[in-house]
Design a protein around this motif. Structure first.
Motif, PDB file in Angstrom:
ATOM      1  N   ILE A   1     -14.377  21.709  -4.548  1.00 54.75           N
ATOM      2  CA  ILE A   1     -14.288  21.657  -3.090  1.00 54.75           C
ATOM      3  C   ILE A   1     -15.638  21.299  -2.475  1.00 54.75           C
ATOM      4  O   ILE A   1     -15.723  20.495  -1.533  1.00 54.75           O
ATOM      5  N   LEU A   2     -16.709  21.893  -2.993  1.00 52.49           N
ATOM      6  CA  LEU A   2     -18.041  21.652  -2.447  1.00 52.49           C
ATOM      7  C   LEU A   2     -18.419  20.180  -2.532  1.00 52.49           C
ATOM      8  O   LEU A   2     -19.012  19.612  -1.596  1.00 52.49           O
ATOM      9  N   THR A   3     -18.082  19.542  -3.643  1.00 50.99           N
ATOM     10  CA  THR A   3     -18.376  18.122  -3.815  1.00 50.99           C
ATOM     11  C   THR A   3     -17.672  17.290  -2.744  1.00 50.99           C
ATOM     12  O   THR A   3     -18.268  16.393  -2.127  1.00 50.99           O
ATOM     13  N   MET A   4     -16.397  17.589  -2.518  1.00 51.57           N
ATOM     14  CA  MET A   4     -15.638  16.865  -1.501  1.00 51.57           C
ATOM     15  C   MET A   4     -16.174  17.156  -0.095  1.00 51.57           C
ATOM     16  O   MET A   4     -16.274  16.256   0.746  1.00 51.57           O
ATOM     17  N   TYR A   5     -16.533  18.397   0.158  1.00 48.37           N
ATOM     18  CA  TYR A   5     -17.012  18.793   1.480  1.00 48.37           C
ATOM     19  C   TYR A   5     -18.321  18.091   1.830  1.00 48.37           C
ATOM     20  O   TYR A   5     -18.466  17.501   2.913  1.00 48.37           O
ATOM     21  N   LEU A   6     -19.291  18.155   0.922  1.00 52.43           N
ATOM     22  CA  LEU A   6     -20.600  17.587   1.227  1.00 52.43           C
ATOM     23  C   LEU A   6     -20.565  16.068   1.351  1.00 52.43           C
ATOM     24  O   LEU A   6     -21.255  15.490   2.197  1.00 52.43           O
ATOM     25  N   GLN A   7     -19.748  15.413   0.522  1.00 52.13           N
ATOM     26  CA  GLN A   7     -19.738  13.950   0.537  1.00 52.13           C
ATOM     27  C   GLN A   7     -18.708  13.381   1.523  1.00 52.13           C
ATOM     28  O   GLN A   7     -19.000  12.404   2.220  1.00 52.13           O
ATOM     29  N   ASN A   8     -17.518  13.979   1.583  1.00 56.93           N
ATOM     30  CA  ASN A   8     -16.467  13.408   2.437  1.00 56.93           C
ATOM     31  C   ASN A   8     -16.481  13.943   3.864  1.00 56.93           C
ATOM     32  O   ASN A   8     -16.161  13.215   4.806  1.00 56.93           O
ATOM     33  N   VAL A   9     -16.828  15.224   4.035  1.00 52.82           N
ATOM     34  CA  VAL A   9     -16.857  15.804   5.378  1.00 52.82           C
ATOM     35  C   VAL A   9     -18.203  15.571   6.053  1.00 52.82           C
ATOM     36  O   VAL A   9     -18.287  15.110   7.188  1.00 52.82           O
ATOM     37  N   LEU A  10     -19.295  15.894   5.329  1.00 50.42           N
ATOM     38  CA  LEU A  10     -20.628  15.756   5.915  1.00 50.42           C
ATOM     39  C   LEU A  10     -21.218  14.365   5.716  1.00 50.42           C
ATOM     40  O   LEU A  10     -22.218  14.023   6.358  1.00 50.42           O
ATOM     41  N   GLY A  11     -20.642  13.589   4.802  1.00 48.24           N
ATOM     42  CA  GLY A  11     -21.125  12.231   4.576  1.00 48.24           C
ATOM     43  C   GLY A  11     -22.419  12.153   3.799  1.00 48.24           C
ATOM     44  O   GLY A  11     -23.145  11.160   3.884  1.00 48.24           O
ATOM     45  N   TRP A  12     -22.715  13.178   3.009  1.00 48.03           N
ATOM     46  CA  TRP A  12     -23.948  13.157   2.222  1.00 48.03           C
ATOM     47  C   TRP A  12     -23.817  12.191   1.046  1.00 48.03           C
ATOM     48  O   TRP A  12     -22.723  11.964   0.522  1.00 48.03           O
TER      49      TRP A  12
ATOM     50  N   ALA B   1     -13.280  17.900  10.992  1.00 49.89           N
ATOM     51  CA  ALA B   1     -12.780  19.254  11.219  1.00 49.89           C
ATOM     52  C   ALA B   1     -11.470  19.494  10.466  1.00 49.89           C
ATOM     53  O   ALA B   1     -11.271  20.555   9.855  1.00 49.89           O
ATOM     54  N   ALA B   2     -10.573  18.506  10.503  1.00 50.61           N
ATOM     55  CA  ALA B   2      -9.290  18.650   9.809  1.00 50.61           C
ATOM     56  C   ALA B   2      -9.499  18.687   8.297  1.00 50.61           C
ATOM     57  O   ALA B   2      -8.842  19.459   7.584  1.00 50.61           O
ATOM     58  N   MET B   3     -10.404  17.863   7.795  1.00 47.05           N
ATOM     59  CA  MET B   3     -10.685  17.859   6.358  1.00 47.05           C
ATOM     60  C   MET B   3     -11.254  19.202   5.919  1.00 47.05           C
ATOM     61  O   MET B   3     -10.888  19.733   4.861  1.00 47.05           O
ATOM     62  N   LEU B   4     -12.135  19.774   6.724  1.00 51.72           N
ATOM     63  CA  LEU B   4     -12.709  21.077   6.392  1.00 51.72           C
ATOM     64  C   LEU B   4     -11.630  22.152   6.382  1.00 51.72           C
ATOM     65  O   LEU B   4     -11.626  23.038   5.518  1.00 51.72           O
ATOM     66  N   ASP B   5     -10.706  22.072   7.331  1.00 46.87           N
ATOM     67  CA  ASP B   5      -9.624  23.055   7.385  1.00 46.87           C
ATOM     68  C   ASP B   5      -8.759  23.006   6.124  1.00 46.87           C
ATOM     69  O   ASP B   5      -8.234  24.037   5.684  1.00 46.87           O
TER      70      ASP B   5
ATOM     71  N   THR C   1     -18.642  21.711  10.496  1.00 50.59           N
ATOM     72  CA  THR C   1     -18.822  20.276  10.293  1.00 50.59           C
ATOM     73  C   THR C   1     -20.259  19.835  10.538  1.00 50.59           C
ATOM     74  O   THR C   1     -20.608  18.701  10.226  1.00 50.59           O
ATOM     75  N   SER C   2     -21.105  20.714  11.085  1.00 48.52           N
ATOM     76  CA  SER C   2     -22.522  20.393  11.292  1.00 48.52           C
ATOM     77  C   SER C   2     -23.373  21.598  10.892  1.00 48.52           C
ATOM     78  O   SER C   2     -24.048  22.222  11.727  1.00 48.52           O
ATOM     79  N   PRO C   3     -23.363  21.955   9.612  1.00 48.76           N
ATOM     80  CA  PRO C   3     -24.056  23.170   9.192  1.00 48.76           C
ATOM     81  C   PRO C   3     -25.562  22.976   9.094  1.00 48.76           C
ATOM     82  O   PRO C   3     -26.060  21.865   8.931  1.00 48.76           O
ATOM     83  N   SER C   4     -26.270  24.091   9.183  1.00 42.49           N
ATOM     84  CA  SER C   4     -27.698  24.118   8.873  1.00 42.49           C
ATOM     85  C   SER C   4     -27.843  24.411   7.391  1.00 42.49           C
ATOM     86  O   SER C   4     -27.303  25.411   6.894  1.00 42.49           O
ATOM     87  N   TYR C   5     -28.549  23.545   6.688  1.00 39.77           N
ATOM     88  CA  TYR C   5     -28.685  23.753   5.245  1.00 39.77           C
ATOM     89  C   TYR C   5     -29.345  25.097   4.944  1.00 39.77           C
ATOM     90  O   TYR C   5     -28.858  25.881   4.112  1.00 39.77           O
ATOM     91  N   ALA C   6     -30.453  25.401   5.621  1.00 42.90           N
ATOM     92  CA  ALA C   6     -31.210  26.624   5.341  1.00 42.90           C
ATOM     93  C   ALA C   6     -30.408  27.879   5.670  1.00 42.90           C
ATOM     94  O   ALA C   6     -30.476  28.873   4.933  1.00 42.90           O
ATOM     95  N   ALA C   7     -29.627  27.838   6.742  1.00 43.81           N
ATOM     96  CA  ALA C   7     -28.925  29.046   7.184  1.00 43.81           C
ATOM     97  C   ALA C   7     -27.523  29.170   6.611  1.00 43.81           C
ATOM     98  O   ALA C   7     -27.055  30.284   6.343  1.00 43.81           O
TER      99      ALA C   7
END
Length: 495
Positions: free
Chosen positions: A306-317, A453-457, A372-378
Motif C-alpha cells: 500500500i505504501l508504494t502505491m500511496y507514495l507514487q500514485n497518490v503523492l506522485g513521488w 483523496a479517493a485513491m487514499l480512501d 494527500t499533502s502530508p508532512s514527511y517529518a511529522a
C-alpha cells in the motif's frame, strides 16, 4: 546434546567448525560460511522489496491493473510458501549443501529471465520459479547455520546476524529498488544475477559437505500431498481477490486444499518416518514464534504494498524519492545487526518480540493520519522509524525463539515452519488487503476514483488491516506463557 550427536554425519571440516563453535570462537571457515548464507538471505529480501518498489513502473509499462500487480508479488509468495516446509525437510534428508547450491543456481537463472521477458505471464512465471528456489535456499541456509554453530550464545549470535541480514536486505531493498527503477524496473531483477553467481562460487568452497540423514526413510506420499496442498492453498488465497472470496472457484479451492492437507496429516500419523513431526509444535515456543512471524511479516508486506502505491500514485513521488524517504528503516535494521544477539542474550527473545510488535503496531496506527499533502517529518518519518525498530527487534528474536531447543535433525523443519508461516501469512494478509482495496475502489464513483483523496480512501482499509494483524500478534506474544501456549495451539488446530 552429546558430542557424538553434534558431529554425526558431518565431514572433518564441519566437525572442526563445530568444535570451534563450542569454544565460543568462530573459525575463518565459519565466518566465510556465515557471509555466504547471509548474502543469499539478504538477496531474497532484496528481491521481494525491490520488485515491490518497481510495481507502479511495471504497471505503467505493461498495462497491469492493481489486481494483476498483486500477482507480481504473489507469484513469488506462491512458489515460496508452497514448498518451504518441503524444502527444509528435503535439505535434512538429502543433504543441505547440495540442495542449497542447486536452488541458488536456479534463482540466478530465473532472475536473468525475469529481467529480459516482456510478457506479463512469463514475468509472473519467473517470479514463481524464484519463489520455488528461495523455498529451498532459505530454510536450508538456516539449518546449515544451526547445525554448524552450537546452541546457546554462539548460535544465537549467528542466527541474529543471519536474520538481521534478511531484514536488512528487505529494508534496504526499498532504497536499492528505487535506485534501480530510475534506470529501469528490469534492473530490480537483473541485479540479483551476479550476486547469486558469486554466492554459488563461494558456497562451493565454504559450505561444508554433509551426508544425507540416515535416521529416516523418504516420505514420498507426505512430500507430494504437502506440496500439492500448500500450492493449492496459497494459490487460492492469492487469487481470491480477483475471482471473489465467495466464488465457486475459491470455495472449491479451499475445500480441495483442505482435503489434500488432511490426507497429508493422516499420512504423517501412519508412516514410520514422517516428513513433519507435528509434535514439534508443542516444543518450546515454536507455535508462538510461528504466530508472531505471521503478524510481523504479514502486516509489513501488505503495508509496503500500500505504501508504494500511496507514495507514487497518490503523492506522485518518484521511485528514488520514495526510496530515500524509507531509508531510515533500512539504516535502523542494519545498525542493529551487531547488537541483536547481545540484546537477545541479555533481555530475552520473548521481551524483544513484544517490544518489536508494539513498535510495528504503533507505526501502522500513526500512519493512519496521513492525507494527500502530508508532512514527511511529522506524518511519515515517525512510522518509518518505528517500523525499523520493530523489524530490528522482532525478526531475529522470532527466529531464535522458533529453533531454540530443537534437535539438529529437525532444524531444517523448524526453519521451514517459521518461514512458511511468514510467507503463507503474508499471502493471506496481502490477499485480504488487495480484496479490501479493490472493493473500496469499486465502491468509489467513477468520476472521483482517480483523485488523490479517493485513491487514499481506497487504501485506508488495508492500512487498518495491517495494524489489526500486528496487534493480534502482539496480544499473543505478550500473553503469559501458559495462556500464550493455549492460544497458539488453538490457532494451529484451527488452521
Amino acid at each position: 546434546m552429546t558430542a557424538t550427536e553434534l558431529t554425526a554425519g558431518r565431514s572433518a571440516q564441519d566437525s572442526a567448525a563445530a568444535d570451534s563453535t563450542l569454544n565460543n570462537k568462530w573459525s575463518a571457515t565459519q565466518i566465510m560460511l556465515l557471509i555466504v548464507l547471509c548474502t543469499v538471505l539478504a538477496l531474497d529480501g532484496l528481491d521481494v522489496s525491490m520488485v515491490g518498489v518497481a510495481l507502479p513502473s511495471m504497471g505503467r509499462e505493461l498495462g497491469l491493473s492493481t489486481e494483476s500487480l498483486q500477482w507480481i508479488v504473489s507469484g513469488y509468495v506462491l512458489g515460496y510458501g508452497s514448498l518451504l516446509l518441503l524444502g527444509g525437510r528435503m535439505a535434512d534428508l538429502l543433504g543441505r549443501r547440495k540442495i542449497f547450491l542447486i536452488a541458488l543456481s536456479v534463482f540466478a537463472v530465473a532472475s536473468l529471465l525475469g529481467g529480459l521477458v516482456n510478457d506479463p505471464t512469463l514475468l509472473i512465471a519467473t517470479r514463481f520459479i524464484k519463489g520455488l528456489a528461495a523455498a529451498f535456499t532459505a530454510p536450508t541456509g538456516f539449518s546449515i547455520i544451526t547445525t554448524n554453530f552450537a546452541e546457546g550464545k554462539p548460535r544465537n549470535r549467528a542466527i541474529s546476524i543471519y536474520s538481521t541480514f534478511g531484514a536488512s536486505g528487505f529494508s534496504l531493498g526499498l532504497v536499492l529498488g528505487g535506485l534501480m527503477t530510475t534506470l529501469s524496473w528490469r534492473w530490480t531483477f537483473l541485479i540479483a544475477v551476479p550476486i547469486a553467481v558469486v554466492a554459488v562460487l563461494l558456497g562451493l568452497k565454504y559450505i561444508p559437505k554433509d551426508k544425507p540423514s540416515t535416521e529416516g526413510g523418504h516420505d514420498i506420499g507426505g512430500a507430494i500431498t504437502l506440496a500439492l496442498g500448500m500450492l493449492g492453498l496459497v494459490y487460492t488465497l492469492v487469487s481470491a481477490p480477483e475471482v471473489g472470496w465467495g466464488s465457486p472457484r475459491t470455495i472449491i479451492g479451499f475445500i480441495v486444499s483442505a482435503l489434500i492437507l488432511g490426507a497429508f496429516g493422516l499420512i504423517e500419523t501412519k508412516v514410520r518416518h514422517p516428513l513433519i513431526r507435528f509434535g514439534i509444535l508443542r516444543q518450546g515456543w515454536v507455535a508462538r514464534a510461528n504466530l508472531s512471524i505471521i503478524g510481523l511479516f504479514g502486516s509489513y508486506l501488505s503495508f509496503q504494498f500500500i505504501l508504494t502505491m500511496y507514495l507514487q500514485n497518490v503523492l506522485g513521488w518518484s521511485p528514488l524519492g520514495m526510496a530515500l524517504a524509507l531509508l531510515p528503516t533500512g539504516l535502523i535494521v542494519v545498525a542493529s545487526s551487531p547488537f541483536a544477539s547481545k540484546l537477545i542474550d541479555r533481555i530475552g527473545a520473548t521481551r524483544l518480540i513484544v517490544a518489536g510488535l508494539i513498535a510495528l503496531t504503533l507505526g501502522y496506527v500513526l500512519f493512519l493520519r496521513v492525507g494527500t499533502s502530508p508532512s514527511y517529518a511529522a506524518d511519515i518519518l515517525p512510522s518509518v522509524i518505528l517500523l525499523g525498530i520493530g523489524f530490528a527487534l522482532g525478526f531475529p528474536s522470532i527466529n531464535v525463539q522458533a529453533t531454540a531447543g530443537i534437535h539438529d535433525d529437525e532444524q531444517g523443519l523448524a526453519a521451514g515452519l517459521i518461514q512458511t508461516s511468514g510467507q503463507v501469512g503474508a499471502a493471506l494478509v496481502l490477499a485480504v488487503t488487495t480484496a479490501l482495496v479493490t472493493g473500496s475502489h469499486s465502491a468509489s464513483s467513477a468520476s472521483s476514483a482517480s483523485s488523490p483523496a479517493a485513491m487514499l480512501d481506497t487504501f485506508r482499509p488495508g492500512l487498518i488491516l495491517s495494524a489489526a494483524v500486528a496487534l493480534a500478534a502482539l496480544l499473543i506474544a505478550a500473553a503469559p506463557r501458559r495462556r500464550a501456549k493455549a492460544l497458539a495451539q488453538k490457532a494451529v488446530v484451527e488452521v
